[in-house]
Design a protein around this motif. Structure first.
Motif, PDB file in Angstrom:
ATOM      1  N   UNK A 261       0.817  -1.210   0.000  1.00 58.24           N
ATOM      2  CA  UNK A 261       0.000   0.000   0.000  1.00 58.24           C
ATOM      3  C   UNK A 261       0.855   1.266   0.000  1.00 58.24           C
ATOM      4  N   UNK A 262       2.044   1.199   0.604  1.00 54.37           N
ATOM      5  CA  UNK A 262       2.936   2.349   0.605  1.00 54.37           C
ATOM      6  C   UNK A 262       3.333   2.726  -0.816  1.00 54.37           C
ATOM      7  N   UNK A 263       3.641   1.716  -1.635  1.00 50.90           N
ATOM      8  CA  UNK A 263       4.104   1.996  -2.991  1.00 50.90           C
ATOM      9  C   UNK A 263       3.000   2.453  -3.922  1.00 50.90           C
TER      10      UNK A 263
ATOM     11  N   UNK B 236       5.957 -13.513  -4.541  1.00 50.08           N
ATOM     12  CA  UNK B 236       5.465 -12.143  -4.541  1.00 50.08           C
ATOM     13  C   UNK B 236       6.529 -11.177  -4.014  1.00 50.08           C
ATOM     14  N   UNK B 237       7.184 -11.540  -2.918  1.00 54.00           N
ATOM     15  CA  UNK B 237       8.233 -10.682  -2.366  1.00 54.00           C
ATOM     16  C   UNK B 237       9.386 -10.547  -3.359  1.00 54.00           C
ATOM     17  N   UNK B 238       9.780 -11.671  -3.984  1.00 52.39           N
ATOM     18  CA  UNK B 238      10.888 -11.632  -4.942  1.00 52.39           C
ATOM     19  C   UNK B 238      10.566 -10.713  -6.121  1.00 52.39           C
ATOM     20  N   UNK B 239       9.353 -10.812  -6.655  1.00 48.21           N
ATOM     21  CA  UNK B 239       8.958  -9.950  -7.765  1.00 48.21           C
ATOM     22  C   UNK B 239       8.878  -8.490  -7.331  1.00 48.21           C
ATOM     23  N   UNK B 240       8.393  -8.257  -6.118  1.00 50.48           N
ATOM     24  CA  UNK B 240       8.282  -6.894  -5.617  1.00 50.48           C
ATOM     25  C   UNK B 240       9.673  -6.265  -5.467  1.00 50.48           C
ATOM     26  N   UNK B 241      10.619  -7.021  -4.907  1.00 43.49           N
ATOM     27  CA  UNK B 241      11.985  -6.514  -4.741  1.00 43.49           C
ATOM     28  C   UNK B 241      12.649  -6.316  -6.101  1.00 43.49           C
ATOM     29  N   UNK B 242      12.476  -7.278  -7.006  1.00 47.97           N
ATOM     30  CA  UNK B 242      13.041  -7.136  -8.345  1.00 47.97           C
ATOM     31  C   UNK B 242      12.476  -5.913  -9.051  1.00 47.97           C
ATOM     32  N   UNK B 243      11.152  -5.736  -8.975  1.00 47.94           N
ATOM     33  CA  UNK B 243      10.539  -4.561  -9.581  1.00 47.94           C
ATOM     34  C   UNK B 243      11.053  -3.271  -8.972  1.00 47.94           C
ATOM     35  N   UNK B 244      11.271  -3.261  -7.657  1.00 39.92           N
ATOM     36  CA  UNK B 244      11.790  -2.071  -6.986  1.00 39.92           C
ATOM     37  C   UNK B 244      13.190  -1.732  -7.477  1.00 39.92           C
ATOM     38  N   UNK B 245      14.044  -2.761  -7.616  1.00 38.89           N
ATOM     39  CA  UNK B 245      15.405  -2.532  -8.126  1.00 38.89           C
ATOM     40  C   UNK B 245      15.371  -2.004  -9.558  1.00 38.89           C
ATOM     41  N   UNK B 246      14.519  -2.589 -10.378  1.00 37.89           N
ATOM     42  CA  UNK B 246      14.412  -2.128 -11.763  1.00 37.89           C
ATOM     43  C   UNK B 246      13.911  -0.685 -11.828  1.00 37.89           C
ATOM     44  N   UNK B 247      12.963  -0.342 -10.960  1.00 40.32           N
ATOM     45  CA  UNK B 247      12.465   1.039 -10.916  1.00 40.32           C
ATOM     46  C   UNK B 247      13.587   2.009 -10.534  1.00 40.32           C
ATOM     47  N   UNK B 248      14.385   1.621  -9.544  1.00 38.49           N
ATOM     48  CA  UNK B 248      15.446   2.504  -9.060  1.00 38.49           C
ATOM     49  C   UNK B 248      16.498   2.773 -10.129  1.00 38.49           C
TER      50      UNK B 248
ATOM     51  N   UNK C 260       6.161  -5.090 -13.075  1.00 42.23           N
ATOM     52  CA  UNK C 260       6.762  -6.203 -12.338  1.00 42.23           C
ATOM     53  C   UNK C 260       6.505  -6.038 -10.840  1.00 42.23           C
ATOM     54  N   UNK C 261       6.694  -4.828 -10.350  1.00 43.48           N
ATOM     55  CA  UNK C 261       6.452  -4.552  -8.930  1.00 43.48           C
ATOM     56  C   UNK C 261       4.989  -4.772  -8.574  1.00 43.48           C
ATOM     57  N   UNK C 262       4.094  -4.387  -9.466  1.00 45.96           N
ATOM     58  CA  UNK C 262       2.669  -4.560  -9.216  1.00 45.96           C
ATOM     59  C   UNK C 262       2.239  -6.011  -9.180  1.00 45.96           C
ATOM     60  N   UNK C 263       2.883  -6.862 -10.005  1.00 43.65           N
ATOM     61  CA  UNK C 263       2.572  -8.292  -9.979  1.00 43.65           C
ATOM     62  C   UNK C 263       2.885  -8.868  -8.600  1.00 43.65           C
ATOM     63  N   UNK C 264       4.053  -8.499  -8.062  1.00 43.60           N
ATOM     64  CA  UNK C 264       4.396  -8.966  -6.723  1.00 43.60           C
ATOM     65  C   UNK C 264       3.494  -8.382  -5.659  1.00 43.60           C
ATOM     66  N   UNK C 265       3.241  -7.082  -5.746  1.00 44.14           N
ATOM     67  CA  UNK C 265       2.397  -6.426  -4.755  1.00 44.14           C
ATOM     68  C   UNK C 265       0.981  -6.955  -4.738  1.00 44.14           C
ATOM     69  N   UNK C 266       0.467  -7.354  -5.900  1.00 42.50           N
ATOM     70  CA  UNK C 266      -0.912  -7.838  -5.979  1.00 42.50           C
ATOM     71  C   UNK C 266      -1.117  -9.125  -5.203  1.00 42.50           C
ATOM     72  N   UNK C 267      -0.052  -9.930  -5.062  1.00 38.75           N
ATOM     73  CA  UNK C 267      -0.187 -11.217  -4.377  1.00 38.75           C
ATOM     74  C   UNK C 267       0.139 -11.141  -2.888  1.00 38.75           C
ATOM     75  N   UNK C 268       0.742 -10.053  -2.428  1.00 35.65           N
ATOM     76  CA  UNK C 268       1.169  -9.977  -1.037  1.00 35.65           C
ATOM     77  C   UNK C 268      -0.005 -10.030  -0.062  1.00 35.65           C
ATOM     78  N   UNK C 269      -0.987  -9.165  -0.258  1.00 33.54           N
ATOM     79  CA  UNK C 269      -2.097  -9.103   0.697  1.00 33.54           C
ATOM     80  C   UNK C 269      -3.011 -10.322   0.631  1.00 33.54           C
ATOM     81  N   UNK C 270      -3.551 -10.711  -0.538  1.00 28.75           N
ATOM     82  CA  UNK C 270      -4.480 -11.846  -0.549  1.00 28.75           C
ATOM     83  C   UNK C 270      -3.842 -13.146  -0.065  1.00 28.75           C
ATOM     84  N   UNK C 271      -2.612 -13.408  -0.496  1.00 29.12           N
ATOM     85  CA  UNK C 271      -1.954 -14.646  -0.089  1.00 29.12           C
ATOM     86  C   UNK C 271      -1.569 -14.584   1.387  1.00 29.12           C
TER      87      UNK C 271
ATOM     88  N   UNK D 165      12.685  -0.628  -0.334  1.00 30.33           N
ATOM     89  CA  UNK D 165      11.964  -1.911  -0.315  1.00 30.33           C
ATOM     90  C   UNK D 165      12.904  -3.110  -0.305  1.00 30.33           C
ATOM     91  N   UNK D 166      14.136  -2.923  -0.780  1.00 29.36           N
ATOM     92  CA  UNK D 166      15.034  -4.061  -0.984  1.00 29.36           C
ATOM     93  C   UNK D 166      15.429  -4.738   0.329  1.00 29.36           C
TER      94      UNK D 166
END
Length: 286
Positions: free
Chosen positions: A26-28, A84-96, A110-121, A173-174
């Motif tokens: 939600x922060x991102x 989900x965490x791995x994709x979120x971290x990878x997306x964060x690095x790519x964004x940076x 890429x970051x959104x794919x990871x973030x989308x699975x964090x809360x429901x899962x 996020x990393x």
């Protein structure tokens, strides 16, 4: 498939892992808002084009969330939460390290794919780990950081941009993600659901179209400059796709989002309250 019930200490640490994951997600969704002008200058783009960075993240989440429950049932909550965490971290690095706007938008996807699975899962893992009499307390604990994230996001994003650079709104996020991934391996059970059947591709496509069209219509006037007629057509398309899904789910034995959930009064009231507050309801799966 049943899994051994973890002890109290393990469950408490798992709650913190899920809560931090929800907080990052939600922060991102808001932290980039105040950094957009600085990002535009750095990338040599017009500030008006930078809104795509925000929209790419939110639309990706809207598309991926309906599939997250089935993925957790099929491969296990720990496996999908780690992914989900791995994709979120990878997306964060790519964004940076993005040097162009198209690359940054792709990284946000890429970051959104990871973030989308964090809360429901994460919520699914909590429901399958905690006794029934502790559900409400556990889910409330997880939800509080998610409500704080959007509130402090713009302020934190502005401060990091001024004190360091806009890259740090993603780099923070990393280390959190790495610690979360390690804690997930240690403390989260890999609960699965037996006999889930094949993935409901047709239902997923219909739900994805409905959510995309609805998201575009809600953002169209304020952020994308759509004409009123375009927004109206998107709303009609969203309602048509949703109606088609209802007809589809009524004929399928194991739909992606079972309509029988609305027979549970507490679930139906919760969905009604969420919609009345103007929030987008994310489909969940039992």
């Amino acid at each position: 498939m049943t899994t051994p019930m973890p002890d109290d200490r393990t469950r408490r640490i798992m709650l913190w892992v899920v809560a931090v994951g929800f907080f990052m997600q939600t922060l991102d969704s808001t932290i980039v808002n105040t950094a957009l002008p600085s990002m535009a200058r750095s990338l040599g783009e017009s500030p008006l084009r930078m809104q795509s960075v925000v929209i790419a993240y939110s639309l990706t989440m809207a598309v991926i969330i309906p599939a997250s429950g089935w993925l957790a049932d099929r491969f296990g909550t720990r496996t999908i939460f780690q992914t989900a965490i791995a994709l979120f971290v990878l997306g964060s690095l790519l964004c940076a390290y993005a040097g162009t706007l198209p690359f940054l938008v792709a990284a946000r996807v890429v970051q959104g794919v990871g973030g989308a699975m964090l809360l429901p899962v994460g919520r699914l893992s909590v429901l399958r780990t905690f006794p029934r009499d502790q559900y409400l307390q556990a889910l409330s604990f997880v939800a509080i950081p998610g409500m704080i994230g959007p509130l402090i996001g713009p302020t934190l994003g502005g401060w990091l941009t001024q004190a360091l650079s806009w890259h740090w709104i993603f780099l923070i996020n990393v280390p959190v993600g790495i610690l979360g991934a390690l804690a997930t391996v240690r403390y989260m059970p890999n609960a699965r659901q037996s006999g889930i059947g094949r993935f409901d591709v047709a239902g997923y496509v219909l739900l994805a179209i409905a959510m995309l069209a609805l998201s575009f219509s809600l953002d169209g006037l304020a952020e994308m400059g759509f004409q009123h007629a375009t927004v109206l057509m998107l709303l009609i398309a969203s309602m048509a796709a949703l109606t088609a899904y209802v007809l589809h789910a009524g004929k399928r034995r194991q739909p992606l989002f079972p309509l029988r959930l609305f027979r549970i009064h507490s679930f139906a009231w919760a969905c009604s309250a969420t919609c009345s507050r103007g929030s987008a309801m994310a489909p969940c799966r039992s």
